[in-house]
Scaffold this active site. Sequence first.
Site, PDB file in Angstrom:
ATOM      1  N   TYR A   1       0.844  -1.201   0.000  1.00 19.12           N
ATOM      2  CA  TYR A   1       0.000   0.000   0.000  1.00 19.12           C
ATOM      3  C   TYR A   1       0.874   1.243   0.000  1.00 19.12           C
ATOM      4  CZ  TYR A   1      -2.699   3.827   2.016  1.00 19.12           C
ATOM      5  OH  TYR A   1      -3.258   5.057   2.269  1.00 19.12           O
ATOM      6  N   ALA A   2       1.818   1.316   0.925  1.00 22.60           N
ATOM      7  CA  ALA A   2       2.707   2.475   1.004  1.00 22.60           C
ATOM      8  C   ALA A   2       3.546   2.608  -0.262  1.00 22.60           C
ATOM      9  CB  ALA A   2       3.600   2.365   2.234  1.00 22.60           C
TER      10      ALA A   2
END
Length: 336
Positions: A153-154
Amino acid sequence: MRTLLVTGSAGFIGFHVCQRLLADGWHVVGLDSVSPYYDPALKEARLKILNANNHFTEARISLEDREAVMELMVAHRPERIIHLAAQPGVRYSLEAPQAYVDANVTGFLTILEAARRFEVEHVVFASTSSVYGLDGAMPLSPHRGGNHPISLYAATKKANEAMAHSYAHLFRIPLTGLRFFTVYGPWARPDMALYKFTSAILEGRPVDIYNHGEMVRDFTYIDDIVEGIVRIADKPAAPGEGWDADTPDPATSTAPYRIFNIGNSEPVQLLRYVDAIEAACGVEAIRNYMPMQPGDVLATWADVDDLAEATGFRPKTSVEDGVKAFVDWYRDFYKV
């Protein structure tokens, strides 16, 4: 009436941003696919409120459908874009990585191409404090770090920042990325800690507290996030004065590109957060202490000096006040 496109308009942050923009007199085109990542009924309830305003136009399409997005741009010609649509969640990215590439990378490319073709005056896009990953120098600053994310996600959000810079450089499109720090408040997603904790406490179920509570977060109330977004949207990114290629500042550039943090700038122990939820609920939690989860970071703490300098605004809502507002909303919405 001026027109602005908000992606992710049925989502937690997008819904609040649309409400604010409508109150400020904008015609808002809200794009959202209403994905089933969490209960669509909550998204439909948000959209019902937005659709009651004559100056809101709903566009239920996916960002991966580039042709449909371009047709929407032709029809409405928005002056600005606030891009908040994404596949969220750190832990879910371990289970469904392709969903993050599709929504967060491919979807963002559609927005960049739309801004390029239709000469949008400013694109503000959501990044995340999660990009700081392994960085440990507190408070976290956009002028350093952000190169060691520890979840996919990051990583997709970090990719968005890099993609934005390339388009700002090549096509001189003003692009501003906002790294949000642990957003919470009314209408929050069911997968967020505050929602899960409140639900469990009110139903008498145990609350899972990761890393045995030894975590710190810069909890930021939704109204403060919205205020920061709206103020930044009014200030299109410009090339940084005195930018030096020998000592490059990652938060700015010779291109019209900026990165800002939006956080409360007050690191709060997770157990204080739980205490605040207990107080707002009037019920003591059954605490189930758990080990650290993959992809989680130990601490976040935002340096928001740039935000304050650019907009004159610093987030300020206390955890106790913000949590109470959420619990009051939760009780009312679910008739608890």
